[in-house]
Design an enzyme around this catalytic site. Structure first.
Site, PDB file in Angstrom:
ATOM      1  N   THR A   1      -0.835  -5.313  13.137  1.00 57.48           N
ATOM      2  CA  THR A   1      -1.793  -4.259  13.599  1.00 57.48           C
ATOM      3  C   THR A   1      -1.972  -4.229  15.232  1.00 57.48           C
ATOM      4  OG1 THR A   1      -3.335  -5.133  11.840  1.00 57.48           O
ATOM      5  CG2 THR A   1      -4.611  -4.017  13.809  1.00 57.48           C
TER       6      THR A   1
ATOM      7  N   GLN B   1      -3.909  -0.726   7.831  1.00 58.85           N
ATOM      8  CA  GLN B   1      -4.367  -1.093   9.314  1.00 58.85           C
ATOM      9  C   GLN B   1      -3.200   0.129  10.305  1.00 58.85           C
ATOM     10  OE1 GLN B   1      -3.688  -3.489   7.393  1.00 58.85           O
ATOM     11  NE2 GLN B   1      -4.860  -5.335   8.158  1.00 58.85           N
TER      12      GLN B   1
ATOM     13  N   GLN C   1      -8.213   3.439   8.888  1.00 57.36           N
ATOM     14  CA  GLN C   1      -8.355   1.967   9.134  1.00 57.36           C
ATOM     15  C   GLN C   1      -7.994   1.337  10.526  1.00 57.36           C
ATOM     16  OE1 GLN C   1      -7.071  -0.688   6.051  1.00 57.36           O
ATOM     17  NE2 GLN C   1      -7.746  -2.479   7.208  1.00 57.36           N
ATOM     18  N   ASP C   2      -8.872   0.707  11.275  1.00 58.58           N
ATOM     19  CA  ASP C   2      -8.583   0.089  12.635  1.00 58.58           C
ATOM     20  C   ASP C   2      -8.198   1.106  13.716  1.00 58.58           C
ATOM     21  OD1 ASP C   2      -8.947  -2.287  11.282  1.00 58.58           O
ATOM     22  OD2 ASP C   2      -7.208  -3.100  11.589  1.00 58.58           O
TER      23      ASP C   2
ATOM     24  N   ASP D   1     -13.464  -0.753   9.243  1.00 59.95           N
ATOM     25  CA  ASP D   1     -13.355  -1.546  10.656  1.00 59.95           C
ATOM     26  C   ASP D   1     -12.803  -0.651  11.916  1.00 59.95           C
ATOM     27  OD1 ASP D   1     -14.168  -3.567   8.955  1.00 59.95           O
ATOM     28  OD2 ASP D   1     -12.196  -4.333   8.645  1.00 59.95           O
TER      29      ASP D   1
ATOM     30  N   ARG E   1     -19.208  -5.355   9.911  1.00 54.59           N
ATOM     31  CA  ARG E   1     -19.070  -6.543   9.112  1.00 54.59           C
ATOM     32  C   ARG E   1     -18.392  -7.878  10.060  1.00 54.59           C
ATOM     33  NH1 ARG E   1     -14.186  -6.232   4.855  1.00 54.59           N
ATOM     34  NH2 ARG E   1     -12.764  -5.382   6.171  1.00 54.59           N
TER      35      ARG E   1
ATOM     36  N   TRP F   1     -15.967  -9.920  11.166  1.00 47.02           N
ATOM     37  CA  TRP F   1     -14.582 -10.491  11.000  1.00 47.02           C
ATOM     38  C   TRP F   1     -14.461 -11.984  11.375  1.00 47.02           C
ATOM     39  CZ3 TRP F   1     -10.613  -8.855  15.319  1.00 47.02           C
ATOM     40  CH2 TRP F   1      -9.296  -9.147  14.766  1.00 47.02           C
TER      41      TRP F   1
END
Length: 530
Positions: free
Chosen positions: A294, A324, A346-347, A368, A436, A438
């Site tokens: 990532t 990611q 994602q990310d 996220d 959320r 992490w």
């Protein structure tokens, strides 16, 4: 963030750690007494004692500030040993995934040494708030090193040889000795003059940034500029004789398929100006699914201090199936992104570390998609949840604070949280959440923000069962819109509906990132308070 794994690398602390007040007088020269006041006394005692044979020798501390300097120096020494050990492990990597994770760790440990060095450099007149920021970054770097091995599923060989919990614990001790970042009216005296501008800014540069921008280099794909690629323009910037002034790169309209990294002391104070988010686009497609970590998947990576971007789109086209895939990763202290767009799934936006400000930006993603452990303020931004893959949930934020004394978090102020056009027709098929946890001390606030109906009434999502629900800090303050009703929100002890303006003001530009000290010089408009 990886969806299916979780590690807790630090011993849980129930609250912010503080040393005794000045009224408590320590025994004269008793190092064990001082170490016993820290979260991790044993490595403190062990390595402080070990250093008694060092030619420099530590003097016996009489006050907290003296002990803090010693603790930072000790962390620096152990980190220096760790980076040497980590570099030597490169030959042991068995495959490309293991080498990718190892390579991240080398960079991250080197950055940790840089951050620790700044806090003890006598030529830098930094405040406690500055040093707390850099120590927070040092700890985040070590956590990120570990994460790379986990997400690529290569934890069985090189990773145990790299893992160095003592460095993490020693940095945690230094954080406990400083300002936790919750106080107000922070200043950054070391870098700024009385007018609120960085000391390296001339009057001419101030006028340039407050009105129009004069480019040092022009990038144009059609050959009408000085360079055809952004990378070539950055190479010109790296050859500057001095980084004391702002170097401006104008990037004309076009789609630039480049992976860009702006890092190192030679790349300070770079400004990239595009022709607008619909016109100047930087795009890449690296992803964890494609074999990257990532950390290294980002289309644009910025870690050089004082970076500014205006009027560009940064995109990662790897798609949701590759998990990611970061558009922007920023670990640039005192950085600004103005009227930019960040697009992925994602990310998307990795606010990795340091102090960052986003103004009038658009952020698109699914899982996220605003994450990391910077002290980041997003103001007047539009945040769009996209259509995820089947059985997935949208989660806007995943903040990564691992220590209660890190002065980090994500503050979303006067912004809008909405569904993107591809999600609107199927809105009933997917649940969306504000964030959320992490990491154990995850911290995120939404203030005076419009929250549309896509957000689930409970508001927030668990990461893994009851993990971090008591230690996180999630807040909502005077938000509006159909998704802002808090009557059915989660009942976690770490969640609160903020009703006190004083508590909310902790997360403003002025207090959370000391913005009044450095943002005026950028020419970017901002609201200092609520």
């Amino acid at each position: 963030m990886e969806l299916n794994f979780l590690i807790i690398t630090l011993i849980s602390l129930s609250s912010t750690f503080h040393l005794p007040s000045a009224a408590v007088k320590p025994p004269s020269g008793d190092m064990n007494w001082w170490c016993n006041q820290t979260p991790y006394p044993e490595p403190c005692k062990h390595f402080m004692s070990q250093n008694n044979n060092n030619p420099r020798k530590y003097f016996s501390p009489q006050k907290k500030s003296d002990f803090r300097k010693m603790a930072i120096q000790l962390a620096l020494e152990r980190a220096t040993c760790a980076v040497g050990n980590t570099k030597a492990l490169g030959a042991k990597c068995r495959n490309e995934r293991e080498r990718a994770a190892w390579s991240d760790c080398v960079k991250l440990y080197e950055s940790t040494i840089e951050q620790l060095n700044k806090t003890v450099d006598p030529t830098i007149n930094c405040t406690d708030f500055d040093s707390q920021t850099w120590l927070s970054t040092a700890l985040t770097n070590i956590e990120t090193c570990r994460t790379g091995f986990l997400e690529l599923n290569v934890t069985d060989f090189v990773f145990p040889l790299i893992s160095n919990n003592n460095v993490s614990k020693l940095i945690c001790n230094t954080l406990a000795l400083g300002d936790s970042g919750n106080e107000t009216n922070h200043e950054t005296k070391g870098y700024y003059n009385k007018a609120g501008f960085p000391t390296w800014f001339s009057k001419g540069n101030r006028r340039l940034l407050q009105t129009t921008v004069s480019a040092d280099v022009v990038v144009a794909q059609d050959g009408s500029g000085d360079n055809r690629t952004i990378k070539a323009a950055l190479d010109v910037a790296a050859r500057r004789s001095s980084t004391a002034g702002r170097f401006v790169i104008l990037v004309k309209r076009g789609v630039y398929s480049e992976n860009i990294e702006i890092a190192g002391s030679k790349m300070k104070n770079i400004m990239i100006v595009g022709d607008g988010i619909d016109n100047t686009i930087i795009t890449g497609n690296r992803s964890v699914g494609g074999g990257s970590t990532t950390f290294e998947s980002a289309t644009v990576i910025v870690t050089a201090e004082g970076f500014i971007a205006r009027g560009i789109t940064i995109r990662n086209t790897a798609g949701p199936e590759n998990h990611q895939a970061v558009a922007l990763r920023s670990g640039a202290d005192l950085s600004v992104f103005y009227r930019c767009s960040f697009e992925a799934y994602q990310d998307t936006l990795y606010v990795h570390s340091q102090r960052q400000f986003y103004k009038e930006c658009d952020i698109y993603g699914t899982i996220d998609f605003i994450f990391g452990n910077a002290a980041a303020v997003l103001q007047d931004c539009k945040i769009y949840a996209r259509r995820p893959m089947v059985k997935q949930k949208n989660v806007v934020t995943a903040q990564g604070r691992t220590d209660p004394n890190q002065n980090t978090g994500i503050s979303i102020h006067n912004s809008r949280v909405m569904a993107s056009p591809d999600l609107v027709p199927v809105l009933g098929s997917f649940r969306s959440f504000l964030g959320r946890p992490w990491k154990l001390y995850s911290r995120t606030v939404y203030m005076q923000t419009y929250i549309d109906s896509l957000i689930d009434p409970v508001g927030w999502l668990e990461w893994d069962g009851s993990f971090a629900l008591d230690t996180l800090y999630y807040g909502e303050y005077r938000n509006s819109g159909p998704g802002s009703n808090t009557t059915r929100r989660v009942n976690w002890s770490g969640y609160r509906v903020i009703t006190n303006a004083s508590e909310a003001s902790t997360f403003t530009v002025a207090n959370f990132i000391a913005g009044q000290s450095w943002l005026p010089a950028t020419g970017v408009p901002f609201t200092a308070g609520l």
